[in-house]
Design a protein around this motif. Structure first.
Motif, PDB file in Angstrom:
ATOM      1  N   UNK A 541      85.746  19.843 -41.299  1.00  0.00           N
ATOM      2  CA  UNK A 541      84.296  19.103 -41.551  1.00  0.00           C
ATOM      3  C   UNK A 541      83.170  19.645 -40.532  1.00  0.00           C
ATOM      4  N   UNK A 542      82.056  19.696 -41.122  1.00  0.00           N
ATOM      5  CA  UNK A 542      80.778  19.976 -40.249  1.00  0.00           C
ATOM      6  C   UNK A 542      81.023  19.361 -38.817  1.00  0.00           C
ATOM      7  N   UNK A 543      80.892  20.005 -37.621  1.00  0.00           N
ATOM      8  CA  UNK A 543      81.088  19.827 -36.321  1.00  0.00           C
ATOM      9  C   UNK A 543      79.999  20.130 -35.482  1.00  0.00           C
ATOM     10  N   UNK A 544      79.720  19.555 -34.293  1.00  0.00           N
ATOM     11  CA  UNK A 544      78.858  20.188 -33.732  1.00  0.00           C
ATOM     12  C   UNK A 544      79.138  21.441 -32.999  1.00  0.00           C
ATOM     13  N   UNK A 545      78.301  22.400 -32.692  1.00  0.00           N
ATOM     14  CA  UNK A 545      78.756  23.827 -32.361  1.00  0.00           C
ATOM     15  C   UNK A 545      79.461  23.722 -31.159  1.00  0.00           C
ATOM     16  N   UNK A 546      79.332  23.017 -30.203  1.00  0.00           N
ATOM     17  CA  UNK A 546      80.148  22.705 -28.979  1.00  0.00           C
ATOM     18  C   UNK A 546      81.560  22.653 -29.339  1.00  0.00           C
ATOM     19  N   UNK A 547      81.791  22.303 -30.409  1.00  0.00           N
ATOM     20  CA  UNK A 547      83.667  22.237 -31.004  1.00  0.00           C
ATOM     21  C   UNK A 547      83.984  23.795 -30.962  1.00  0.00           C
ATOM     22  N   UNK A 548      83.031  24.380 -31.476  1.00  0.00           N
ATOM     23  CA  UNK A 548      83.370  26.043 -31.851  1.00  0.00           C
ATOM     24  C   UNK A 548      83.120  26.965 -30.830  1.00  0.00           C
ATOM     25  N   UNK A 549      82.355  26.925 -29.986  1.00  0.00           N
ATOM     26  CA  UNK A 549      81.700  27.786 -29.163  1.00  0.00           C
ATOM     27  C   UNK A 549      82.695  28.140 -28.245  1.00  0.00           C
ATOM     28  N   UNK A 550      82.586  29.458 -27.437  1.00  0.00           N
ATOM     29  CA  UNK A 550      83.026  29.873 -26.223  1.00  0.00           C
ATOM     30  C   UNK A 550      84.501  30.243 -26.815  1.00  0.00           C
ATOM     31  N   UNK A 551      85.464  29.721 -25.835  1.00  0.00           N
ATOM     32  CA  UNK A 551      86.867  30.414 -26.388  1.00  0.00           C
ATOM     33  C   UNK A 551      87.350  29.959 -27.620  1.00  0.00           C
TER      34      UNK A 551
END
Length: 565
Positions: A541-551
């Protein structure tokens, strides 16, 4: 006759004096015969002095004018002494002249005469009439303006009319015509549309131009609502027929708001407000349609207007409450996430999380989509500039952003400010950009492409899709609409369309993306057909980018197949 007993030629001297006076002067006796007049009077009446002397009025003027003259003359001769009248006189050329005639009784040689001085006010009255016309008519179309419409509404309200209807009409995409073809073409469109409206109404109806591309029609005696409904259909048809503007064909549509009224106490302000409310709803419901005012509609529009005002405040506050969620775009060959599509959400202070389908149409109808689109692009590019690894970013662009302002300049500015590599940015457009004005649309797309930005054709197959789009502009990617993906396992036509678009992509060497993938069977069929990318709830689902960023983001790109949480 006017000579003194001493033989002094008083008449000759009087004649010499009045001949130098520029205003027409005449002297009449009680028999209504002209016994003296000056040169200016001869010029005014268009006859020689000899032709006019001793002739009665009825040999020189029409009978109705003579009656007016004689009535005024009799008032002077019967003792009033002075008289001043505005009269209509037909001159020798047949022109009707407006004059003010000042008359006075004089006593000469024991006889009474009437002396008249004529002031020609024809030019003044014509100027006055023209000024009155301009005050109540539109200068561009010659139609009644808002002031005259209001006056006629008031007459209907005060008169014996038991029922009537008021239509407010707005031309859709008029600003685009002005922007693309110039204001001269826009004026020509207004004139031609006004003429079409005048040709389809009854003689008792009033067609008015209110301002810009806004018109109104007042229908007295509209107890039968089918009359107004039929007129709405004819107005919509008249607007949809192509307009020839200085050698260029332009297609537009119209939105109509209708209010019906009867003998109940409605003032003209409320009547016009209701018509405006109905028009607002027609525009909000997709334009090219008509809507009739109801109390329920009024409440809904008031609710929408508050919603619109809230969005305007949010944008003025730098996007307060607006946020972007991101949905992964996954390669169906490697299983890796290759990019994200930015999707807007709105955390409304009282309504909670609002999805784009609930406010994007309102933003487009109100024009706020221009500011909103720039906010989305600015925020998305700023987010993507820090992604590791630097995956692709996909952003949707409204057709209205193409029609208004300089989209290419805005994209160049945002990309430069964010520092994102333009090759990572993909702009998703719908075919409406090319339907409205293919030449301008292609030119703008080429300017954006020259910046290094990739162009994606979104929702292919849902509107007026044509293969000519791919001939006019070399898209980098095409997206299959989710409606075809949802039906392709159960509907042979949907499956054929999906297969055809994928095949088209291979032939044109462009990527094909499937939207709305929700099942493994759909994913398997798309992989089997050779679809390049997919996105949907099956993946994430579309999520806030914080869910995908970094590691997490790094793991996604390096691990191969993406596993949704």
């Amino acid at each position: 006759m006017l000579n003194s007993p001493e033989g002094y030629d008083r008449a000759a001297h009087v004649q010499a004096i009045i001949d130098v006076i520029p205003s027409p002067i005449f002297v009449k006796n009680k028999a209504h015969r002209i016994v003296m007049l000056n040169s200016s009077a001869c010029d005014f009446f268009g006859h020689s002095r000899e032709s006019l002397l001793n002739y009665p009025d009825n040999t020189l003027f029409p009978a109705d004018e003579v009656r007016v003259f004689h009535d005024a003359d009799d008032r002077v001769f019967t003792g009033n002494g002075d008289d001043e009248n505005e009269e209509q006189i037909t001159d020798a050329a047949g022109r009707v002249r407006s004059v003010i005639t000042r008359k006075r009784l004089v006593q000469l040689d024991d006889a009474e005469y009437l002396v008249g001085v004529v002031t020609d006010i024809t030019a003044y009255r014509e100027s006055q009439a023209h000024g009155h016309y301009l005050a109540f008519h539109d200068a561009l179309t010659g139609l009644p303006n808002r002031a005259l419409l209001t006056e006629r509404i008031e007459q209907a309200l005060l008169g014996s009319v038991q029922s009537y209807a008021l239509l407010y009409i707005d031309l859709d995409r008029f600003k685009a015509v002005n922007d693309i073809h110039g204001h001269q073409a826009g004026d020509e469109l207004i004139q031609k549309f006004g003429a079409r409206l005048s040709s389809i109404v009854r003689a008792s109806d009033t067609v008015a131009r209110l301002s810009g591309d806004e018109f109104a029609i007042l229908l007295p005696h509209a107890a039968d609502k089918e009359v107004a409904e039929d007129l709405c259909r004819r107005v919509l048809a008249a607007a949809s027929q192509a307009f020839e503007l200085s050698g260029v064909q332009v297609s537009v549509s119209a939105s109509i708001g209708v209010v019906f009224a009867g003998p109940e106490s409605l003032d003209e302000v409320e009547l016009q407000r209701r018509a405006d409310v109905a028009l607002y709803r027609a525009k909000g419901d997709g334009r090219g349609c008509s809507r009739v005012f109801t109390e329920a509609l009024d409440q809904a529009v008031r609710y929408d207007l508050v919603f619109e005002a809230d969005l305007r405040k949010a944008l003025m506050a730098g996007g307060r409450g607006l946020e972007l969620h991101y949905q992964p775009l996954v390669s169906l060959v490697t299983g890796q996430v290759e990019g994200f599509e930015a999707l807007i959400r709105w955390q409304h202070p009282t309504r909670g999380l609002v999805m784009p389908n609930d406010f994007i149409p309102m933003a487009e109808a109100s024009g706020l989509i221009i500011q909103l689109g720039e906010w989305v692009l600015t925020k998305a590019c700023a987010d993507a500039a820090s992604w590791v690894p630097p995956l692709h970013l996909s952003v949707n662009v409204s057709p209205l952003q193409f029609a208004h302002g300089d989209l290419a300049a805005m994209v160049e500015r945002v990309v430069g400010q964010s520092g994102i590599d333009p090759a990572r940015l993909e702009l998703e457009i719908t075919e409406g950009v090319l339907v409205d004005d293919a030449v301008r649309g292609v030119a703008l797309l080429n300017r954006i492409r020259a910046l290094g930005v990739r162009i994606v054709l979104d929702d292919f197959g849902t509107g007026y899709s044509s293969l000519s789009y791919f001939r006019q502009f070399p898209f980098d990617k095409v997206k299959i609409d989710r409606s075809f993906v949802a039906d392709m396992l159960t509907n042979s036509h949907a499956r054929s369309i999906v297969e055809a678009v994928i095949s088209l992509g291979r032939g044109l060497e462009l990527q094909v993306v499937a939207e709305g993938v929700e099942t493994m069977d759909q994913l398997a069929l798309l992989q089997e057909q050779g679809c390049a990318q997919a996105q949907g709830y099956l993946i994430s689902r579309p999520m806030e980018i914080s869910f995908f960023v970094g590691s997490a983001l790094r793991a996604v790109s390096e691990s191969g197949a993406y596993t949704a949480p």
